[in-house]
Design a protein around this motif. Structure first.
Motif, PDB file in Angstrom:
ATOM      1  N   UNK A  34       3.166 106.836  75.835  1.00 52.71           N
ATOM      2  CA  UNK A  34       2.025 105.635  75.767  1.00 52.71           C
ATOM      3  C   UNK A  34       1.442 105.643  74.752  1.00 52.71           C
ATOM      4  N   UNK A  35       0.985 106.729  73.979  1.00 54.59           N
ATOM      5  CA  UNK A  35       0.261 106.618  72.697  1.00 54.59           C
ATOM      6  C   UNK A  35       1.254 106.686  71.300  1.00 54.59           C
ATOM      7  N   UNK A  36       2.608 106.696  71.706  1.00 52.39           N
ATOM      8  CA  UNK A  36       3.675 106.700  70.603  1.00 52.39           C
ATOM      9  C   UNK A  36       3.442 108.153  69.611  1.00 52.39           C
ATOM     10  N   UNK A  37       2.977 109.275  70.339  1.00 56.11           N
ATOM     11  CA  UNK A  37       2.942 110.361  69.719  1.00 56.11           C
ATOM     12  C   UNK A  37       4.277 111.018  69.875  1.00 56.11           C
ATOM     13  N   UNK A  38       5.081 110.654  71.063  1.00 51.85           N
ATOM     14  CA  UNK A  38       6.573 110.673  71.401  1.00 51.85           C
ATOM     15  C   UNK A  38       7.145 109.629  71.460  1.00 51.85           C
ATOM     16  N   UNK A  39       8.449 109.651  71.016  1.00 53.15           N
ATOM     17  CA  UNK A  39       9.308 108.562  71.425  1.00 53.15           C
ATOM     18  C   UNK A  39      10.411 108.705  72.527  1.00 53.15           C
ATOM     19  N   UNK A  40      10.273 107.732  73.492  1.00 49.86           N
ATOM     20  CA  UNK A  40      10.861 107.901  74.557  1.00 49.86           C
ATOM     21  C   UNK A  40      12.637 107.899  74.397  1.00 49.86           C
ATOM     22  N   UNK A  41      13.268 108.596  75.233  1.00 45.28           N
ATOM     23  CA  UNK A  41      14.802 108.709  74.952  1.00 45.28           C
ATOM     24  C   UNK A  41      15.340 107.388  75.739  1.00 45.28           C
ATOM     25  N   UNK A  79       9.413 101.623  70.398  1.00 52.88           N
ATOM     26  CA  UNK A  79       9.865 102.123  69.158  1.00 52.88           C
ATOM     27  C   UNK A  79       8.894 102.497  68.344  1.00 52.88           C
ATOM     28  N   UNK A  80       8.889 103.080  67.581  1.00 58.91           N
ATOM     29  CA  UNK A  80       7.860 103.666  66.472  1.00 58.91           C
ATOM     30  C   UNK A  80       7.329 102.396  65.695  1.00 58.91           C
ATOM     31  N   UNK A  81       6.021 102.298  65.339  1.00 56.35           N
ATOM     32  CA  UNK A  81       5.571 101.479  64.628  1.00 56.35           C
ATOM     33  C   UNK A  81       6.109 101.195  63.219  1.00 56.35           C
ATOM     34  N   UNK A  82       6.467 100.153  62.902  1.00 56.81           N
ATOM     35  CA  UNK A  82       7.419  99.936  61.501  1.00 56.81           C
ATOM     36  C   UNK A  82       6.383  99.966  60.383  1.00 56.81           C
ATOM     37  N   UNK A  83       5.320  99.113  60.607  1.00 58.67           N
ATOM     38  CA  UNK A  83       4.484  98.968  59.435  1.00 58.67           C
ATOM     39  C   UNK A  83       2.749  99.456  59.641  1.00 58.67           C
ATOM     40  N   UNK A  84       1.898  99.714  58.555  1.00 61.36           N
ATOM     41  CA  UNK A  84       0.637  99.965  58.792  1.00 61.36           C
ATOM     42  C   UNK A  84      -0.159  99.199  59.879  1.00 61.36           C
TER      43      UNK A  84
END
Lengths: 294, 263
Positions: free
Chosen positions: B51-58, B71-76
């Motif tokens: 939920x917090x983006x510390x891991x990426x879901x399979x 998906x992981x954040x693309x930009x700052x």
């Protein structure tokens, strides 16, 4: 109701006022302070040595060869007839500047590699670890000799070669510490906040392992000084007539054989005093940084 | 019923050959609170990390505040925006604060990132947040090592709230505290919800904590959701064997430990 079992009072651990990361001397004891004072003196001489030296390194006269101490020349003369005390004062600069270059370059390299390894993990970590393992195979002195052969013998070449050879040692120790720190939840909290990785590393991760960084750098200084002296001794570091303690040990060789060991002994003693002081201080800083790790 | 502020659908996370989270779906209504209950290793903390983006879901997707964050954040900017939507308070108050930073500094750092403002404005906001979580001025400016677990956790909560998130994930956030402090913190979290309208995801193995703070709950076992529904119904009238087992393993008045018969 049954009687409560007797419990031993929980021992409270007196937490020393933490010195994590402060490059101060708290917790290093009297030895640490004495060592620091010796090092401060050595650095001072390295800076102002040329002003203190009563004679120049090129003021030589073979008629004074191996002449013992006189009223104007407190330590006597070298085999080439130069004033020994002046040479020691003049030689401090390159003898201390050299290891300093090694330490700064190796620490920067080591810290960067360690942080990248710890932060990225996975394949990046593995590749960097393999590169470091390969570098481990090259003894520092061998690398310095190779560098001298390719780029020409000089203090800078030797220092940079040594820095590259030492960086893996630093990287290995710091990587473990960085991985430990990286796994702590405050780092995750900062990531969730949206701070960029380099900002987290610069403002939080590196400062939190700075105690270990300072300790490792101090210990490395001692090693680098001995190695650079050895490299200068075999003629691939500082080039004569530039005064340097390692060069002086080498040049005093003929004197030793003739029964006049003063030059080699005096320069060797200077090296030993600085190296021992650095190592004792480094060990204490290291122990302190381990002790204050939670 | 309003649109859910957070939706997870078909969330799956595989580590090597181990499936930590298996097809987990839930929805959190705006201003609501959802408990994720389960024993250690049931995958609830992995859900928090997803939920917090510390891991990426399979596999699967996460929508928060109407935007996809699978998906992981693309930009700052995107990273910051996500930080201002979902925040987390961890279990261990001893490692969730930078040992070199006072509470005031760590809250201020977050304010500077998300909301900016002059030094005086930020300082005023830091004091406001400290009041919200019940920290006095001395505690606010002390280093973590001089604070108790409960005080540290208050700082961690204030830091999480500093970005003014819409959703707060509480990952066993009171588990490391003793019971009286737990109660204080839970009451405080209830008050904060009333004051700010923040929604909670409460991850816990402690059913008493869950009952006090949440409206809905899902029960996880070996990475799967085994039961979902209103918290009161799940705790009072569990439909699944595993939920019943979980409930019955909580010691309560009159509970006697049974000596296991040795054959």
């Amino acid at each position: 109701m049954s009687a409560m079992p007797a419990t031993t009072p929980i021992e409270t651990v007196d937490r020393e006022p933490s010195v994590r990361g402060l490059p101060g001397l708290r917790g290093t004891g009297i030895v640490g302070h004495v060592c620091a004072a010796i090092l401060a003196l050595a650095v001072l001489i390295a800076i102002v040595g040329p002003l203190l030296a009563p004679y120049s390194a090129t003021e030589i006269s073979l008629s004074n060869s191996f002449v013992g101490p006189t009223g104007d020349h407190y330590l006597g003369f070298t085999g080439q007839g130069a004033d020994l005390l002046s040479l020691l004062l003049l030689g401090a600069r390159s003898s201390i500047l050299g290891p300093l270059i090694v330490v700064v370059a190796a620490m920067v390299l080591g810290v960067v590699v360690a942080i990248i390894s710890a932060w990225r993990g996975g394949i990046v970590d593995q590749v960097l670890s393999v590169i470091m393992d390969v570098l481990f195979a090259f003894p520092g002195i061998l690398l310095a000799i190779l560098a001298a052969a390719v780029f020409g013998a000089s203090l800078q070449t030797a220092a940079i070669a040594l820095a590259i050879a030492y960086a893996p040692y630093i990287a290995r120790v710091l990587r473990a510490a960085a991985i430990r720190e990286r796994s702590r939840e405050y780092i995750a909290a900062l990531e969730v906040q949206g701070f960029s990785a380099w900002l987290i590393c610069l403002r939080h991760l590196v400062p939190n392992i700075s105690g270990l960084i300072v300790a490792q750098g101090t210990i490395l200084f001692g090693y680098a000084m001995v190695d650079l002296a050895a490299i200068s001794y075999i003629g691939l570091g500082v080039q004569p007539p530039q005064p340097d303690w390692g060069v002086m040990v080498a040049q005093g060789q003929s004197g030793v054989l003739q029964g006049y060991p003063a030059e080699s002994l005096a320069a060797g003693l200077c090296i030993i005093i600085v190296v021992v002081a650095v190592n004792l201080l480094g060990e204490r800083l290291n122990a302190r940084s381990q002790g204050s790790a939670r | 019923m309003s649109e859910p502020i957070l939706t997870a659908s078909g969330l799956t996370k595989v580590f090597g050959d181990h499936t930590a989270v298996d097809d987990v779906s839930f929805a959190l209504p705006e201003g609501g609170s959802l408990a994720i209950v389960g024993e250690s290793g049931s995958g609830k903390t992995t859900v928090a990390k997803l939920l917090t983006g510390l891991e990426r879901a399979t596999a699967g997707s996460i929508m928060a505040c109407g935007r996809d964050r699978s998906l992981p954040a693309r930009s700052a900017a995107e990273r910051r925006r996500r930080g201002a939507e979902v925040q987390i308070v961890f279990q261990d108050p001893y490692s969730s604060l930078d040992p070199r930073q006072s509470g005031a500094d760590s809250i201020d750092e977050v304010r500077r990132l998300h909301r900016g403002g002059s030094r005086a404005e930020r300082a005023a906001r830091v004091t406001e947040l400290a009041d919200l979580v019940g920290l006095d001025n001395r505690q606010l400016h002390a280093l973590p090592r001089d604070l108790s677990g409960g005080q540290r956790q208050r700082i961690a909560i204030a830091r999480a709230l500093a970005a003014e998130p819409r959703i707060l994930v509480l990952d066993e956030s009171v588990a490391a505290l003793d019971v009286s402090i737990q109660a204080q913190i839970l009451n405080m979290l209830g008050d904060i919800r009333d004051a700010t309208g923040v929604s909670y995801i409460l991850i816990s193995h402690d059913l008493a904590v869950v009952r006090q703070l949440t409206d809905d709950a899902i029960v996880m076992h070996r990475g799967r959701v085994v039961e979902a529904g209103p918290t009161a119904r799940i705790l009072d009238d569990p439909q699944e064997d595993y939920t019943r087992l979980l409930r019955d393993s909580v010691p309560r008045p009159g509970w006697k430990p049974q000596r296991r018969q040795v054959a």
